[in-house]
Scaffold this motif. Structure first.
Motif, PDB file in Angstrom:
ATOM      1  N   VAL A  85      84.375  17.387 -20.909  1.00 36.42           N
ATOM      2  CA  VAL A  85      84.651  17.918 -22.286  1.00 36.42           C
ATOM      3  C   VAL A  85      86.210  17.599 -22.458  1.00 36.42           C
ATOM      4  CG1 VAL A  85      84.761  19.965 -23.691  1.00 36.42           C
ATOM      5  CG2 VAL A  85      83.060  19.832 -21.862  1.00 36.42           C
ATOM      6  N   ASP A  86      86.465  16.665 -23.512  1.00 32.73           N
ATOM      7  CA  ASP A  86      87.936  16.318 -23.674  1.00 32.73           C
ATOM      8  C   ASP A  86      88.540  17.575 -23.940  1.00 32.73           C
ATOM      9  OD1 ASP A  86      87.126  13.847 -23.091  1.00 32.73           O
ATOM     10  OD2 ASP A  86      86.739  13.102 -25.283  1.00 32.73           O
ATOM     11  N   GLY A  87      89.824  17.590 -23.613  1.00 27.93           N
ATOM     12  CA  GLY A  87      90.960  18.531 -23.762  1.00 27.93           C
ATOM     13  C   GLY A  87      92.111  18.077 -23.679  1.00 27.93           C
ATOM     14  N   ASP A  88      93.032  17.808 -24.516  1.00 26.97           N
ATOM     15  CA  ASP A  88      94.355  17.647 -24.147  1.00 26.97           C
ATOM     16  C   ASP A  88      95.243  18.771 -23.854  1.00 26.97           C
ATOM     17  OD1 ASP A  88      94.282  15.122 -25.104  1.00 26.97           O
ATOM     18  OD2 ASP A  88      94.487  15.627 -27.321  1.00 26.97           O
ATOM     19  N   VAL A  89      94.609  19.904 -23.989  1.00 25.82           N
ATOM     20  CA  VAL A  89      95.173  21.214 -23.844  1.00 25.82           C
ATOM     21  C   VAL A  89      93.884  21.975 -23.267  1.00 25.82           C
ATOM     22  CG1 VAL A  89      96.141  23.269 -24.598  1.00 25.82           C
ATOM     23  CG2 VAL A  89      97.062  21.464 -25.452  1.00 25.82           C
ATOM     24  N   VAL A  90      94.085  22.462 -22.085  1.00 27.05           N
ATOM     25  CA  VAL A  90      92.996  23.606 -21.408  1.00 27.05           C
ATOM     26  C   VAL A  90      93.833  25.035 -21.399  1.00 27.05           C
ATOM     27  CG1 VAL A  90      91.535  23.988 -19.514  1.00 27.05           C
ATOM     28  CG2 VAL A  90      91.892  21.446 -20.327  1.00 27.05           C
ATOM     29  N   VAL A  91      92.996  25.876 -21.897  1.00 34.17           N
ATOM     30  CA  VAL A  91      93.240  27.331 -21.920  1.00 34.17           C
ATOM     31  C   VAL A  91      92.376  28.007 -21.113  1.00 34.17           C
ATOM     32  CG1 VAL A  91      93.909  29.118 -23.183  1.00 34.17           C
ATOM     33  CG2 VAL A  91      94.153  26.929 -24.139  1.00 34.17           C
ATOM     34  N   ALA A  92      92.732  28.931 -20.026  1.00 38.05           N
ATOM     35  CA  ALA A  92      92.165  29.654 -19.324  1.00 38.05           C
ATOM     36  C   ALA A  92      92.075  31.090 -19.846  1.00 38.05           C
ATOM     37  CB  ALA A  92      92.561  29.535 -17.682  1.00 38.05           C
ATOM     38  N   ALA A  93      90.833  31.467 -20.427  1.00 36.69           N
ATOM     39  CA  ALA A  93      91.000  32.800 -20.769  1.00 36.69           C
ATOM     40  C   ALA A  93      89.790  33.621 -20.236  1.00 36.69           C
ATOM     41  CB  ALA A  93      90.586  32.677 -22.508  1.00 36.69           C
TER      42      ALA A  93
ATOM     43  N   ILE B 287      92.552  20.798 -34.488  1.00 39.18           N
ATOM     44  CA  ILE B 287      92.471  20.264 -33.090  1.00 39.18           C
ATOM     45  C   ILE B 287      90.904  20.549 -32.862  1.00 39.18           C
ATOM     46  CG2 ILE B 287      93.063  20.751 -30.788  1.00 39.18           C
ATOM     47  CD1 ILE B 287      95.581  21.862 -31.759  1.00 39.18           C
ATOM     48  N   ALA B 288      90.267  19.524 -32.303  1.00 39.01           N
ATOM     49  CA  ALA B 288      88.817  19.564 -32.007  1.00 39.01           C
ATOM     50  C   ALA B 288      88.729  20.380 -30.708  1.00 39.01           C
ATOM     51  CB  ALA B 288      88.351  18.174 -31.600  1.00 39.01           C
ATOM     52  N   THR B 289      88.126  21.633 -30.970  1.00 34.35           N
ATOM     53  CA  THR B 289      88.300  22.738 -29.881  1.00 34.35           C
ATOM     54  C   THR B 289      86.841  23.179 -29.401  1.00 34.35           C
ATOM     55  OG1 THR B 289      90.237  23.596 -31.064  1.00 34.35           O
ATOM     56  CG2 THR B 289      89.170  25.089 -29.356  1.00 34.35           C
ATOM     57  N   THR B 290      86.804  23.364 -28.130  1.00 33.81           N
ATOM     58  CA  THR B 290      85.504  23.529 -27.602  1.00 33.81           C
ATOM     59  C   THR B 290      85.680  24.807 -26.577  1.00 33.81           C
ATOM     60  OG1 THR B 290      84.726  21.349 -27.427  1.00 33.81           O
ATOM     61  CG2 THR B 290      83.753  23.063 -25.929  1.00 33.81           C
ATOM     62  N   VAL B 291      84.746  25.781 -26.479  1.00 34.82           N
ATOM     63  CA  VAL B 291      84.607  26.877 -25.958  1.00 34.82           C
ATOM     64  C   VAL B 291      83.716  26.773 -24.926  1.00 34.82           C
ATOM     65  CG1 VAL B 291      84.215  29.354 -25.591  1.00 34.82           C
ATOM     66  CG2 VAL B 291      85.859  28.698 -27.527  1.00 34.82           C
ATOM     67  N   VAL B 292      84.193  26.961 -23.486  1.00 34.38           N
ATOM     68  CA  VAL B 292      83.221  26.830 -22.477  1.00 34.38           C
ATOM     69  C   VAL B 292      83.062  28.120 -21.903  1.00 34.38           C
ATOM     70  CG1 VAL B 292      82.545  25.904 -20.250  1.00 34.38           C
ATOM     71  CG2 VAL B 292      83.802  24.363 -21.887  1.00 34.38           C
ATOM     72  N   ALA B 293      81.782  28.850 -21.678  1.00 35.98           N
ATOM     73  CA  ALA B 293      81.655  30.001 -21.098  1.00 35.98           C
ATOM     74  C   ALA B 293      80.323  30.011 -20.250  1.00 35.98           C
ATOM     75  CB  ALA B 293      81.383  31.121 -22.174  1.00 35.98           C
ATOM     76  N   GLY B 294      80.487  31.022 -19.466  1.00 30.83           N
ATOM     77  CA  GLY B 294      79.330  31.062 -18.248  1.00 30.83           C
ATOM     78  C   GLY B 294      78.247  32.009 -18.755  1.00 30.83           C
ATOM     79  N   GLU B 295      78.375  32.572 -19.943  1.00 26.30           N
ATOM     80  CA  GLU B 295      77.194  33.229 -20.503  1.00 26.30           C
ATOM     81  C   GLU B 295      76.679  32.452 -21.720  1.00 26.30           C
ATOM     82  OE1 GLU B 295      80.691  34.724 -20.439  1.00 26.30           O
ATOM     83  OE2 GLU B 295      80.131  35.544 -18.481  1.00 26.30           O
ATOM     84  N   PRO B 296      75.531  32.738 -22.084  1.00 27.98           N
ATOM     85  CA  PRO B 296      74.918  31.803 -23.035  1.00 27.98           C
ATOM     86  C   PRO B 296      75.317  32.181 -24.273  1.00 27.98           C
ATOM     87  CG  PRO B 296      73.327  33.517 -22.357  1.00 27.98           C
ATOM     88  CD  PRO B 296      74.546  33.677 -21.333  1.00 27.98           C
TER      89      PRO B 296
ATOM     90  N   ALA C 111      83.632  22.561 -13.223  1.00 27.70           N
ATOM     91  CA  ALA C 111      83.868  22.188 -11.587  1.00 27.70           C
ATOM     92  C   ALA C 111      85.266  21.745 -11.500  1.00 27.70           C
ATOM     93  CB  ALA C 111      82.876  21.119 -11.561  1.00 27.70           C
ATOM     94  N   GLU C 112      85.892  21.269 -12.459  1.00 27.26           N
ATOM     95  CA  GLU C 112      87.175  20.587 -12.335  1.00 27.26           C
ATOM     96  C   GLU C 112      88.051  20.669 -13.684  1.00 27.26           C
ATOM     97  OE1 GLU C 112      89.187  16.799 -10.034  1.00 27.26           O
ATOM     98  OE2 GLU C 112      86.958  16.882 -10.598  1.00 27.26           O
ATOM     99  N   ILE C 113      89.154  20.672 -13.621  1.00 27.86           N
ATOM    100  CA  ILE C 113      90.379  20.272 -14.451  1.00 27.86           C
ATOM    101  C   ILE C 113      91.086  19.122 -14.273  1.00 27.86           C
ATOM    102  CG2 ILE C 113      91.958  21.530 -16.148  1.00 27.86           C
ATOM    103  CD1 ILE C 113      90.570  24.329 -15.387  1.00 27.86           C
ATOM    104  N   ASP C 114      91.308  18.490 -15.085  1.00 23.56           N
ATOM    105  CA  ASP C 114      92.324  17.304 -14.908  1.00 23.56           C
ATOM    106  C   ASP C 114      93.156  17.031 -16.343  1.00 23.56           C
ATOM    107  OD1 ASP C 114      90.937  15.620 -16.443  1.00 23.56           O
ATOM    108  OD2 ASP C 114      89.619  14.911 -14.796  1.00 23.56           O
ATOM    109  N   ASP C 115      93.888  16.010 -16.435  1.00 19.78           N
ATOM    110  CA  ASP C 115      94.966  15.794 -17.532  1.00 19.78           C
ATOM    111  C   ASP C 115      93.965  15.254 -18.666  1.00 19.78           C
ATOM    112  OD1 ASP C 115      94.374  13.445 -16.572  1.00 19.78           O
ATOM    113  OD2 ASP C 115      96.357  12.833 -16.367  1.00 19.78           O
ATOM    114  N   ARG C 116      92.743  14.904 -18.632  1.00 14.91           N
ATOM    115  CA  ARG C 116      91.848  14.681 -19.642  1.00 14.91           C
ATOM    116  C   ARG C 116      90.970  15.935 -20.367  1.00 14.91           C
ATOM    117  NH1 ARG C 116      89.035  10.013 -16.363  1.00 14.91           N
ATOM    118  NH2 ARG C 116      89.169  11.529 -14.765  1.00 14.91           N
ATOM    119  N   GLY C 117      91.154  16.806 -19.549  1.00 11.43           N
ATOM    120  CA  GLY C 117      90.105  18.029 -19.890  1.00 11.43           C
ATOM    121  C   GLY C 117      89.346  18.728 -18.815  1.00 11.43           C
ATOM    122  N   VAL C 118      87.828  19.012 -19.106  1.00 10.27           N
ATOM    123  CA  VAL C 118      87.079  19.808 -18.080  1.00 10.27           C
ATOM    124  C   VAL C 118      86.008  18.987 -17.828  1.00 10.27           C
ATOM    125  CG1 VAL C 118      86.024  21.904 -17.901  1.00 10.27           C
ATOM    126  CG2 VAL C 118      88.163  21.976 -18.773  1.00 10.27           C
TER     127      VAL C 118
END
Length: 394
Positions: A234-242, A177-186, A219-226
């Motif tokens: 950022v494409d995401g068929d699945v979005v995980v809130a960690a 799965i093409a996976t991206t981590v998005v974080a507030g820290e650098p 800013a927003e989450i929808d059924d296409r990603g973030v």
């Protein structure tokens, strides 16, 4: 669901003994330790979780990756064999310290001689439009939902660069799965372990096929990603809130127990400010004899040990918490190991090795922790240094 039959209980459960609120390692070990000392005194475990008690560390690793399915903490018949009354799917709403009762939703009252609060933590909510589209990874039910969603996913976004987020991202990427981590820290794990360690973890993520976007705001989450605050999608068929967890201390706060830093304050025996009420695991800010101060320990081994101490002490065999907290985090094929007090540090020093690294942490001239990758000699040495409050030679 109950582990064994009741005996005509009504709104008031008349048998008194030990009650553990929570079915994680802290609650189970408290109940088990107490039962070992008192074979005939009633022991009850109350939990809002509908699932039989399970291990949480594998949820973001082996279980999510489909490499392990058996994560039960105890066999199903273990509770009946030890005469422990396990009540699943029940919500405790109030701790009545004056009448020494635990009150559940619907008004059922459980009198206690001793009560152990092992309520664990709850996910920090994600406050953005479309947050309801994101999955969490805190409970067994969460892990099953994420595992099922990942079966048909081609892309995933994990929001949060903490331990669980990094583990889950690497696991999803390992399934193609093409996976991206998005974080507030650098960099990942910045607040916990610093920039140097974070840069190494970012490389570990990259080596495991995970893209990392730091210093980013969702800013927003929808059924296409973030969608990020910059407008980038950022494409995401699945979005995980960690996005982290918060200790569930509401029962203690409402009961007037002493709290500090969002946790329940205890002594070295896990005893709270209320008579015969103990706290263990995520919710506890316990005094550690070796640390010579109160320490917040947030991981599995610490919760298990604190639960055992609470149960033994409640049974009349006081034990003291003097363990050095430690945990491991597996990101793909890399296992990070931490040992230390988990407190804030003033200085850190990274030492690179041929196939790993060590980061030494120091505060007020004393060793307070070490993080290592493929450096077991440093990891073992750290135990003595941190316990001795020694200076780390540079």
């Amino acid at each position: 669901m109950r582990s064994k039959a009741r005996r005509g209980y009504s709104d008031v459960v008349r048998a008194s003994g030990l009650i553990a609120v929570g079915s994680g390692p802290a609650g189970l070990n408290a109940a088990s330790a107490f039962r070992a000392r008192h074979p005939r005194v009633p022991v009850t475990i109350l939990t809002a979780d509908p699932a039989m008690p399970y291990e949480k560390p594998p949820l973001s690793k082996e279980f999510l990756c489909g490499r392990r399915s058996d994560i039960d903490l105890r066999p199903a018949d273990w509770f009946a064999r030890h005469d422990l009354d396990l009540v699943l799917g029940i919500t405790v709403e109030r701790l009545d310290v004056d009448n020494r009762e635990v009150v559940t939703r619907g008004g059922r009252r459980y009198p206690y001689w001793h009560c152990v609060l092992a309520c664990g933590s709850s996910p920090v909510p994600l406050d953005v439009p479309g947050a309801g589209n994101a999955l969490h990874l805190r409970s067994f039910a969460d892990a099953v939902a994420l595992r099922m969603a990942a079966l048909s996913a081609r892309s995933a976004v994990v929001i949060g660069g903490g331990l669980i987020g990094c583990e889950a991202a690497a696991c999803l990427a390992s399934d193609g799965i093409a996976t991206t981590v998005v974080a507030g820290e650098p960099v990942p794990l910045l607040r916990r372990f610093g920039v140097d360690a974070g840069e190494r973890v970012a490389k570990i993520l990259s080596d495991n096929g995970v893209r990392f976007i730091g210093s980013a705001e969702v800013a927003e989450i929808d059924d296409r990603g973030v969608t990020l605050a910059t407008g980038e999608a950022v494409d995401g068929d699945v979005v995980v809130a960690a996005t982290g967890v918060r200790p569930d201390i509401s029962l203690a706060v409402e009961a007037g127990l002493r709290t500090d830093r969002g946790r329940i304050v205890t002594d070295e025996h896990m005893h709270t400010s209320a008579s015969d009420v103990y706290a263990a695991g995520d919710v506890a800010l316990a005094y550690n004899v070796d640390a010579r101060r109160h320490v917040a320990a947030e991981h599995w081994r610490d919760a298990a040990r604190q639960g055992m101490i609470a149960g033994e002490t409640a049974a009349g065999y006081p034990r003291s918490w003097d363990d050095l907290p430690e945990f491991s985090c597996t990101i793909g094929t890399s296992t990070l190991k931490y040992r230390g007090w988990g407190t804030s540090y003033q200085h850190s020093r990274l030492v690179d090795h041929r196939d790993g690294f060590t980061v030494w942490y120091e505060a007020d001239g004393e060793a307070v922790g070490v993080l290592s990758l493929n450096a077991d000699e440093d990891y073992q040495q750290a135990a003595g240094l941190v316990r001795a409050h020694a200076h780390i030679d540079g």
